[in-house]
Design a protein around this motif. Structure first.
Motif, PDB file in Angstrom:
ATOM      1  N   PHE A 259    -110.272 103.263 -15.598  1.00 44.73           N
ATOM      2  CA  PHE A 259    -110.100 104.663 -15.059  1.00 44.73           C
ATOM      3  C   PHE A 259    -111.378 105.483 -14.589  1.00 44.73           C
ATOM      4  O   PHE A 259    -111.515 106.114 -13.627  1.00 44.73           O
ATOM      5  CB  PHE A 259    -109.816 105.833 -16.367  1.00 44.73           C
ATOM      6  CG  PHE A 259    -108.278 105.536 -16.989  1.00 44.73           C
ATOM      7  CD1 PHE A 259    -107.350 106.195 -16.317  1.00 44.73           C
ATOM      8  CD2 PHE A 259    -108.044 104.787 -17.903  1.00 44.73           C
ATOM      9  CE1 PHE A 259    -105.828 106.100 -16.860  1.00 44.73           C
ATOM     10  CE2 PHE A 259    -106.894 104.729 -18.278  1.00 44.73           C
ATOM     11  CZ  PHE A 259    -105.683 105.237 -17.678  1.00 44.73           C
TER      12      PHE A 259
ATOM     13  N   LEU B  65    -109.896 113.580 -19.832  1.00 45.91           N
ATOM     14  CA  LEU B  65    -108.701 112.953 -20.253  1.00 45.91           C
ATOM     15  C   LEU B  65    -108.378 113.445 -21.554  1.00 45.91           C
ATOM     16  O   LEU B  65    -107.363 112.917 -21.957  1.00 45.91           O
ATOM     17  CB  LEU B  65    -108.836 111.303 -20.048  1.00 45.91           C
ATOM     18  CG  LEU B  65    -108.949 110.771 -18.990  1.00 45.91           C
ATOM     19  CD1 LEU B  65    -109.515 109.356 -18.850  1.00 45.91           C
ATOM     20  CD2 LEU B  65    -107.508 110.735 -18.378  1.00 45.91           C
TER      21      LEU B  65
ATOM     22  N   ALA C 181    -103.114 111.908 -16.718  1.00 42.87           N
ATOM     23  CA  ALA C 181    -104.362 111.294 -16.366  1.00 42.87           C
ATOM     24  C   ALA C 181    -104.624 111.329 -14.863  1.00 42.87           C
ATOM     25  O   ALA C 181    -105.807 111.257 -14.642  1.00 42.87           O
ATOM     26  CB  ALA C 181    -103.836 109.791 -16.859  1.00 42.87           C
TER      27      ALA C 181
END
Length: 215
Positions: free
Chosen positions: A22, A47, A53
């Motif tokens: 991420f 998050l 997301a």
């Protein structure tokens, strides 16, 4: 459940198809340096909210595009400007509260760790469990956000490895892999663990009935 070489093949498939952290998606060039470590903490907080997301990652990009990439810069940013950036990223539902929490985070990192989260690693005695508790002292970050931070930071903090939390192990079960962190860690190289964990998390979020690896 797959076994032996089959597990290795499945792990390779997870990395190939889903193995992007991420942090990478948010444009964070993660290294063991103060600025990128702080940016990862920002991402972990974003998050943590009940929001997609993709929205959280995009919102992080808005904050970093404004050059709020260090505790000093984010802490000195005008609150209204932070709220506006959060809104541009699609974070409108949580923008007011999150703007406050981000600025409080910046202050905490500056005052407690001198702006350098490597101080958190030292304070935790390089123990992942202790580090998770310290991360959760940041307002707005709970167990979910701490797990995000540790899953990703293991790429540059080897002492965190192997870190495969409940969400990652849930993804492992979906593709027939063991749900034990140590067993999973043996399937990939150490420096691939963060990517592998992120891939398993992405798999855990796929719609029920979807075949993650197309088999």
């Amino acid at each position: 459940m797959a076994s032996g070489t089959g597990n290795d093949d499945v792990a390779a498939g997870v990395l190939a198809r889903y193995g992007r952290t991420f942090a990478e998606e948010a444009g964070i060039p993660l290294t063991d340096e103060p600025a990128p470590l702080f940016q990862l903490l920002v991402l972990a907080q974003l998050l943590s909210a009940r929001i997609g997301a993709g929205v959280a990652v995009g919102t992080a990009g808005e904050l970093f595009a404004a050059d709020w990439t260090t505790p000093a810069r984010l802490g000195d940013a005008g609150r209204g400007s932070v709220v506006a950036a959060l809104g541009r990223g699609g974070y409108r539902r949580y923008d007011e509260r999150t703007a406050t929490q981000l600025r409080e985070m910046a202050t905490l990192v500056r005052t407690r760790y001198g702006g350098d989260l490597r101080g958190l690693a030292a304070a935790a005695g390089e123990d992942a469990g202790a580090a998770a508790l310290l991360v959760q002292e940041v307002k707005g970050i709970g167990p979910t956000g701490a797990a995000v931070f540790l899953r990703e930071v293991q790429a540059v903090w080897p002492w965190v490895r192997p870190y495969l939390d409940d969400r990652a192990r849930e993804g492992a079960c979906r593709v027939g892999l063991p749900d034990d962190a140590d067993e999973l860690a043996r399937l990939v190289a150490g420096n691939d663990l963060a990517r592998f964990a992120a891939g398993l998390v992405r798999i855990s979020r796929l719609p029920a009935g979807q075949n993650p690896l197309g088999r």
